[in-house]
Design a protein around this motif. Structure first.
Motif, short mmCIF file in Angstrom:
data_model
loop_
_atom_site.label_atom_id
_atom_site.label_comp_id
_atom_site.label_asym_id
_atom_site.label_seq_id
_atom_site.Cartn_x
_atom_site.Cartn_y
_atom_site.Cartn_z
N LEU A 76 -3.68 -8.68 -7.35
CA LEU A 76 -1.90 -8.53 -7.70
C LEU A 76 -1.54 -10.01 -8.99
O LEU A 76 -0.78 -9.87 -9.77
N SER A 90 3.70 1.53 8.50
CA SER A 90 2.84 3.01 8.04
C SER A 90 2.39 3.83 8.72
O SER A 90 2.12 4.77 8.71
N THR A 91 0.83 2.30 9.85
CA THR A 91 0.06 3.27 10.50
C THR A 91 0.80 4.37 11.58
O THR A 91 0.15 5.09 11.68
N THR A 131 1.05 -1.09 -0.25
CA THR A 131 -0.11 -0.32 -0.87
C THR A 131 0.48 0.88 0.16
O THR A 131 0.59 2.03 -0.18
N LYS A 156 -6.49 -1.01 2.64
CA LYS A 156 -6.96 0.24 3.60
C LYS A 156 -7.58 1.58 3.11
O LYS A 156 -8.00 1.67 2.05
N ARG A 187 8.81 -8.59 8.76
CA ARG A 187 9.35 -7.89 10.34
C ARG A 187 9.55 -8.68 11.17
O ARG A 187 10.93 -8.73 12.14
N1 COA Z 1 9.26 -1.90 7.46
C1 COA Z 1 8.94 -1.56 7.57
N2 COA Z 1 7.17 -1.57 7.66
C2 COA Z 1 7.25 -2.98 6.54
C3 COA Z 1 8.09 -3.20 6.02
C4 COA Z 1 8.92 -3.48 5.72
N3 COA Z 1 9.90 -3.98 5.35
N4 COA Z 1 7.06 -4.64 5.11
C5 COA Z 1 5.91 -4.45 5.56
N5 COA Z 1 5.46 -3.65 6.58
C6 COA Z 1 4.23 -2.40 7.29
C7 COA Z 1 3.83 -1.50 6.48
O1 COA Z 1 4.12 -0.14 6.82
C8 COA Z 1 2.67 -1.78 6.79
O2 COA Z 1 2.02 -1.23 8.18
P1 COA Z 1 0.65 -0.16 7.87
O3 COA Z 1 -0.23 -2.34 7.72
O4 COA Z 1 0.75 -0.55 9.04
O5 COA Z 1 -0.56 0.29 6.74
C9 COA Z 1 2.20 -3.28 6.83
O6 COA Z 1 3.50 -3.46 6.79
C10 COA Z 1 1.87 -4.15 5.43
O7 COA Z 1 1.61 -3.13 4.64
P2 COA Z 1 2.71 -3.07 2.99
O8 COA Z 1 4.30 -3.74 2.52
O9 COA Z 1 2.56 -1.88 1.93
O10 COA Z 1 1.55 -3.65 2.27
P3 COA Z 1 0.15 -4.43 2.19
O11 COA Z 1 -0.28 -5.72 3.30
O12 COA Z 1 -0.69 -2.89 2.62
O13 COA Z 1 -0.24 -4.59 0.90
C11 COA Z 1 -0.95 -5.99 -1.03
C12 COA Z 1 -0.77 -5.79 0.47
C13 COA Z 1 -0.96 -4.70 -1.26
C14 COA Z 1 -0.01 -6.42 -1.20
C15 COA Z 1 -2.51 -7.13 -0.97
O14 COA Z 1 -3.18 -5.50 -0.59
C16 COA Z 1 -2.60 -6.68 -2.28
O15 COA Z 1 -1.67 -7.63 -3.43
N6 COA Z 1 -3.44 -6.21 -2.91
C17 COA Z 1 -3.90 -6.41 -4.42
C18 COA Z 1 -5.30 -7.20 -4.12
C19 COA Z 1 -5.51 -8.30 -4.30
O16 COA Z 1 -4.67 -9.63 -5.06
N7 COA Z 1 -5.92 -9.13 -3.20
C20 COA Z 1 -5.66 -10.41 -2.82
C21 COA Z 1 -4.21 -11.03 -2.49
S1 COA Z 1 -4.33 -12.17 -1.60
#
Ligand code: COA
Length: 177
Positions: free
Chosen positions: A78, A133-134, A14, A46, A95
């Motif tokens: 995705l 991010s949150t 995201t 989100k 993490r």
């Molecule tokens: N360091 C610090 N923080 C990290 C991190 C890192 N290396 N890796 C992940 N995070 C944090 C992010 O900041 C985020 O925090 P938040 O939940 O407070 O916003 C959380 O961990 C995970 O977020 P992010 O890495 O941005 O991924 P996401 O979980 O938001 O993304 C997608 C998920 C976009 C991959 C998923 O929703 C997706 O594929 N969406 C498309 C639709 C789809 O196909 N859905 C079915 C999926 S099975």
């Protein structure tokens, strides 16, 4: 001699906002892959602070001049998007153990939907273990410093967005009163 096959990974998220933790995963990804495509999701369940266009534009700015990194936005599943890039690998950061269950579930669902795609996990640098991010948005919203946790230009944009929101809230209170 045959052409060397390029290794490309898609790093989806995201990214609201993109943090130094995400940056460290891209950097480490570049040590394993020839190119990394950072893919900002429209549909992640989100309610983001920044629009998809804003997130893409900010991440592009972070990687400006780095030819091995491209940044795109995508909507829909995705597993439908990744093949359009020519890649067959999804890169994700882990993490802590708490991330594992959710990541495992997503990786298995993605594999069920498109068995030809692989998910590769990289461990986040210990310096970024505690950030998300949150939590960064929470701290910034309440006036705390997020310096050193996000790229400099993103720091400025997050502060600006909360300033705008505070200003708008005061204005609408004034109008109501
Ligand atoms: N360091 C610090 N923080 C990290 C991190 C890192 N290396 N890796 C992940 N995070 C944090 C992010 O900041 C985020 O925090 P938040 O939940 O407070 O916003 C959380 O961990 C995970 O977020 P992010 O890495 O941005 O991924 P996401 O979980 O938001 O993304 C997608 C998920 C976009 C991959 C998923 O929703 C997706 O594929 N969406 C498309 C639709 C789809 O196909 N859905 C079915 C999926 S099975």
């Amino acid at each position: 001699m045959g052409q060397k096959c390029e290794r490309v990974a898609v790093y989806p998220g995201t990214f609201d906002p993109f943090t130094n933790g995400h940056l460290s995963i891209v950097r480490r990804g570049l040590e394993v892959f020839d190119r990394v495509i950072v893919a900002a999701a429209q549909d992640s369940g989100k309610n983001p602070l920044f629009s998809l266009e804003e997130r893409v534009e900010m991440i592009r700015e972070v990687f400006r001049g780095q030819t091995r990194v491209t940044v795109q936005g995508f909507s829909g599943l995705l597993v439908d998007y990744v093949p359009t890039t020519g890649a067959n690998t999804i890169l994700r950061g882990l993490r802590a153990v708490s991330d594992f269950e959710y990541e495992f579930q997503m990786a298995l669902m993605n594999r069920k939907l498109k068995p030809s795609l692989h998910t590769v996990f990289m461990m986040t640098d210990y310096r970024w273990l505690y950030i998300s991010s949150t939590i960064i948005k929470d701290v910034a919203r309440l006036g705390g410093s997020i310096e050193g946790l996000v790229p400099e230009l993103i720091h400025a944009r997050v502060a600006q967005r909360y300033d705008e929101r505070a200003h708008n809230a005061v204005e609408s209170q004034g109008n109501a009163g």
